[in-house]
Scaffold this motif. Structure first.
Motif, PDB file in Angstrom:
ATOM      1  N   THR A  75     -10.328   0.196   9.625  1.00 23.00           N
ATOM      2  CA  THR A  75     -10.023  -1.238   9.610  1.00 23.00           C
ATOM      3  C   THR A  75      -8.673  -1.403  10.316  1.00 23.00           C
ATOM      4  OG1 THR A  75      -8.725  -1.246   7.561  1.00 23.00           O
ATOM      5  CG2 THR A  75     -11.136  -1.378   7.332  1.00 23.00           C
ATOM      6  N   GLU A  76      -8.218  -2.639  10.407  1.00 24.63           N
ATOM      7  CA  GLU A  76      -6.934  -2.865  11.090  1.00 24.63           C
ATOM      8  C   GLU A  76      -5.787  -2.099  10.433  1.00 24.63           C
ATOM      9  OE1 GLU A  76      -6.169  -7.057  11.232  1.00 24.63           O
ATOM     10  OE2 GLU A  76      -8.047  -7.407  12.328  1.00 24.63           O
ATOM     11  N   LYS A  77      -5.908  -1.892   9.103  1.00 26.53           N
ATOM     12  CA  LYS A  77      -4.794  -1.293   8.354  1.00 26.53           C
ATOM     13  C   LYS A  77      -4.930   0.200   8.130  1.00 26.53           C
ATOM     14  CE  LYS A  77      -4.384  -5.531   5.655  1.00 26.53           C
ATOM     15  NZ  LYS A  77      -4.862  -6.071   4.384  1.00 26.53           N
ATOM     16  N   GLY A  78      -6.109   0.760   8.413  1.00 25.86           N
ATOM     17  CA  GLY A  78      -6.337   2.181   8.146  1.00 25.86           C
ATOM     18  C   GLY A  78      -7.794   2.380   7.777  1.00 25.86           C
ATOM     19  N   MET A  79      -8.079   3.340   6.872  1.00 29.84           N
ATOM     20  CA  MET A  79      -9.467   3.595   6.513  1.00 29.84           C
ATOM     21  C   MET A  79      -9.833   2.825   5.241  1.00 29.84           C
ATOM     22  SD  MET A  79     -10.540   5.431   8.985  1.00 29.84           S
ATOM     23  CE  MET A  79     -12.132   6.083   8.487  1.00 29.84           C
ATOM     24  N   GLY A  80     -10.740   1.865   5.373  1.00 31.71           N
ATOM     25  CA  GLY A  80     -11.218   1.080   4.236  1.00 31.71           C
ATOM     26  C   GLY A  80     -12.535   1.641   3.718  1.00 31.71           C
ATOM     27  N   PRO A  81     -13.023   1.109   2.586  1.00 29.63           N
ATOM     28  CA  PRO A  81     -14.274   1.615   2.017  1.00 29.63           C
ATOM     29  C   PRO A  81     -15.467   1.359   2.934  1.00 29.63           C
ATOM     30  CG  PRO A  81     -13.106   0.162   0.462  1.00 29.63           C
ATOM     31  CD  PRO A  81     -12.424   0.029   1.781  1.00 29.63           C
ATOM     32  N   GLY A  82     -16.270   2.374   3.149  1.00 32.57           N
ATOM     33  CA  GLY A  82     -17.494   2.239   3.930  1.00 32.57           C
ATOM     34  C   GLY A  82     -18.673   1.931   3.031  1.00 32.57           C
ATOM     35  N   ALA A  86     -15.957   5.899   4.607  1.00 33.70           N
ATOM     36  CA  ALA A  86     -14.790   5.111   5.016  1.00 33.70           C
ATOM     37  C   ALA A  86     -15.014   4.586   6.421  1.00 33.70           C
ATOM     38  CB  ALA A  86     -13.546   5.981   4.961  1.00 33.70           C
ATOM     39  N   ILE A  87     -14.449   3.432   6.689  1.00 35.71           N
ATOM     40  CA  ILE A  87     -14.536   2.865   8.038  1.00 35.71           C
ATOM     41  C   ILE A  87     -13.140   2.467   8.497  1.00 35.71           C
ATOM     42  CG2 ILE A  87     -16.901   1.971   7.894  1.00 35.71           C
ATOM     43  CD1 ILE A  87     -15.528  -0.805   7.318  1.00 35.71           C
ATOM     44  N   ARG A 122      -4.615   6.866  -0.064  1.00 33.16           N
ATOM     45  CA  ARG A 122      -4.465   7.695   1.142  1.00 33.16           C
ATOM     46  C   ARG A 122      -2.998   7.898   1.492  1.00 33.16           C
ATOM     47  NH1 ARG A 122      -9.239   8.383   4.063  1.00 33.16           N
ATOM     48  NH2 ARG A 122     -10.975   7.230   3.203  1.00 33.16           N
ATOM     49  N   ILE A 139       0.825  -1.214   0.000  1.00 32.60           N
ATOM     50  CA  ILE A 139       0.000   0.000   0.000  1.00 32.60           C
ATOM     51  C   ILE A 139       0.862   1.268   0.000  1.00 32.60           C
ATOM     52  CG2 ILE A 139      -2.020  -1.132   1.020  1.00 32.60           C
ATOM     53  CD1 ILE A 139      -1.211   0.140   3.694  1.00 32.60           C
ATOM     54  N   LEU A 163     -22.782  -2.514   4.404  1.00 39.49           N
ATOM     55  CA  LEU A 163     -21.374  -2.895   4.271  1.00 39.49           C
ATOM     56  C   LEU A 163     -21.267  -4.414   4.161  1.00 39.49           C
ATOM     57  CD1 LEU A 163     -18.404  -1.921   4.335  1.00 39.49           C
ATOM     58  CD2 LEU A 163     -18.432  -2.396   6.787  1.00 39.49           C
ATOM     59  N   GLU A 222      -9.929  -2.226  -0.455  1.00 40.86           N
ATOM     60  CA  GLU A 222      -9.355  -1.612   0.744  1.00 40.86           C
ATOM     61  C   GLU A 222      -7.890  -1.226   0.494  1.00 40.86           C
ATOM     62  OE1 GLU A 222      -8.688  -4.335   3.955  1.00 40.86           O
ATOM     63  OE2 GLU A 222      -8.809  -2.760   5.478  1.00 40.86           O
ATOM     64  N   ARG A 224     -18.161  -7.123   3.519  1.00 46.52           N
ATOM     65  CA  ARG A 224     -16.733  -7.352   3.275  1.00 46.52           C
ATOM     66  C   ARG A 224     -16.484  -8.651   2.522  1.00 46.52           C
ATOM     67  NH1 ARG A 224     -15.781  -5.307   9.307  1.00 46.52           N
ATOM     68  NH2 ARG A 224     -17.831  -6.309   9.334  1.00 46.52           N
ATOM     69  N   TYR A 255     -13.346  -7.072  -1.325  1.00 44.26           N
ATOM     70  CA  TYR A 255     -13.228  -5.935  -0.399  1.00 44.26           C
ATOM     71  C   TYR A 255     -11.763  -5.670  -0.092  1.00 44.26           C
ATOM     72  CZ  TYR A 255     -14.032  -2.752   3.439  1.00 44.26           C
ATOM     73  OH  TYR A 255     -14.028  -1.639   4.234  1.00 44.26           O
ATOM     74  N   CYS A 271      -7.646   1.854  -1.644  1.00 42.40           N
ATOM     75  CA  CYS A 271      -7.969   3.062  -0.870  1.00 42.40           C
ATOM     76  C   CYS A 271      -6.797   3.454   0.032  1.00 42.40           C
ATOM     77  CB  CYS A 271      -9.225   2.842  -0.024  1.00 42.40           C
ATOM     78  SG  CYS A 271     -10.731   2.746  -1.003  1.00 42.40           S
ATOM     79  N   LEU A 272      -6.205   2.468   0.683  1.00 44.23           N
ATOM     80  CA  LEU A 272      -5.086   2.754   1.592  1.00 44.23           C
ATOM     81  C   LEU A 272      -3.892   3.314   0.824  1.00 44.23           C
ATOM     82  CD1 LEU A 272      -5.408  -0.399   3.863  1.00 44.23           C
ATOM     83  CD2 LEU A 272      -5.842   1.970   4.555  1.00 44.23           C
ATOM     84  N   LEU A 281     -16.438   3.817  -6.385  1.00 41.54           N
ATOM     85  CA  LEU A 281     -16.335   3.310  -5.012  1.00 41.54           C
ATOM     86  C   LEU A 281     -15.064   3.854  -4.359  1.00 41.54           C
ATOM     87  CD1 LEU A 281     -16.943  -0.331  -3.770  1.00 41.54           C
ATOM     88  CD2 LEU A 281     -14.965   0.975  -3.014  1.00 41.54           C
ATOM     89  N   SER A 305     -14.719   6.823  -1.452  1.00 44.47           N
ATOM     90  CA  SER A 305     -14.131   6.509  -0.150  1.00 44.47           C
ATOM     91  C   SER A 305     -12.949   7.407   0.187  1.00 44.47           C
ATOM     92  CB  SER A 305     -13.709   5.041  -0.097  1.00 44.47           C
ATOM     93  OG  SER A 305     -13.314   4.716   1.225  1.00 44.47           O
TER      94      SER A 305
END
Lengths: 259, 259
Positions: free
Chosen positions: B156-163, B153-154, A140, A114, B123, A133, B125, A129, A136-137, A170, A174
């Protein structure tokens, strides 16, 4: 009427409709070939390789080689190559075989990291997903976001399914980052097509059935344009738009005398 | 200062931050409980069941039962039920356990048929192209399009994933149909929360950390609002908005004397 030195030609709705041949398309290409006039096919499709597309045309007895096919995947690869000659770049890629092959051919590294230089998005019917994800990361984290095309919907066996423009929406929704779109009507694919044919925009004509992609792409790239009524945009719809194509014909057969 | 007869309370950023307790939250709820003042929790989360959420709060020693939890999934189910009392409806559903359970509980039929009455999106996943394609086809066939929330966005463990708002954007971009959003800041979830607590908007106060969801939801539903500085929106950011909350506090501890 100007004689054009080169032809840029859309595929679906212009050369064929799904699996169906379009009357006059084969003869039109044959005439270009006989007259020794260069032509390239310009398609927003990113999932097929140029070799696949050429084979598909050949099976319809339409003269085409892989080097004459500019897919949105090849256009993205060409764009990246023009920005980083020689330097190693990493791409986080969502897409199918056509996109991965085009990127591999220019020697970029496809990665799940990422912290990649680019996020490249093309139609991917195995989307997950986790892939989304990661894209998106990476965006960012500062990766440059490129997308093959804006197409909202694509024909599937069951009807109209989500196109790459929808998958891209999508990610841009996001991240709140808009991508650079490469395919028609945007200009990068047209620049790559000109580069491939070795001509300037004044020397060529862009032919297609879809006003919003093909004709707009030509207009934005300062090319003359020819609309054909064999696909998406009807003559009646065409008349509702402000910027008109240079010419319009029912089928490509009508254009053969002007080659 | 008005004494409120009921409390509508956000969860993440207000009651807890991820797995972390928020100082004063437990004492605040304990005071409501001791004073016999009804309260419900209002969350845009659609993936967890009300039972899961209640258990999560109980594990933090926060008094809560499943009937006090209004998730966006329960709000969608309540909305559908209010439209079709008794009549059988079919739902093409993209979402996880919380959404499916809430729909099952009101007796709708979950289906893969693209001729369903509703397309419901939360959502998911485990999203696939096939699921998304089916949703698009059902909407094109005339299904009513509902979405749990607009969240882009939500964490996640890694950062902000798609909401869910991003997944919804894929479908609305492809179909050119906008859904009815149910979650905060939209009003359906607030109506369902009022129905659950059995009060009118003038009798309750809405509490939350996120200006764009919690505070806007309260303002749009004609409720007084209390902003807490324990989550997303800082005091400085808050001051940049035109419509201000009725009150703002650093933590819920400050509000205990006003209960």
């Amino acid at each position: 009427m100007q004689k054009y030195l080169g032809y840029l030609i859309d595929l679906d709705g212009t050369m064929y409709r799904g699996n169906e041949e379009i009357d006059g398309a084969k003869e039109f290409i044959e005439k270009l070939y006989q007259e020794n006039i260069p032509y390239v096919f310009v398609t927003n499709n990113s999932t097929k390789t140029a070799e696949d597309v050429a084979k598909y045309l050949q099976d319809m007895q339409i003269r085409a080689s892989a080097s004459q096919i500019i897919t949105s995947s090849k256009a993205i690869a060409g764009y990246i190559q023009s920005k980083h000659s020689g330097r190693k770049v990493t791409c986080y890629c969502i897409g199918e075989e056509g996109l991965k092959r085009a990127l591999n051919e220019i020697g970029v590294e496809l990665t799940n990291d990422i912290n990649s230089d680019y996020v490249i998005v093309g139609l991917d019917r195995s989307i997950t997903y986790k892939k989304l994800e990661g894209a998106c990361l990476a965006i960012r984290n500062g990766a440059t976001f490129l997308s093959t095309n804006r197409d909202h919907a694509i024909p599937t066996e069951k009807g109209m399914g989500p196109g790459n423009g929808a998958i891209t929406a999508l990610i841009s929704t996001s991240t709140e980052v808009e991508p650079l779109f490469v395919g028609k009507p945007d200009s990068i694919i047209m620049q790559q097509a000109l580069k491939s044919i070795g001509m300037s925009s004044e020397q060529v004509i862009m032919i297609g059935d879809n006003y919003h992609t093909d004709i707009q792409a030509g207009i934005r790239a300062n090319m003359d344009t020819l609309h054909v009524e064999t696909g998406v945009t009807t003559k009646e719809q065409l008349l509702t738009f402000n910027d008109q194509p240079t010419y319009t014909v029912k089928t490509l057969k009508e254009w053969i005398p002007y080659i």
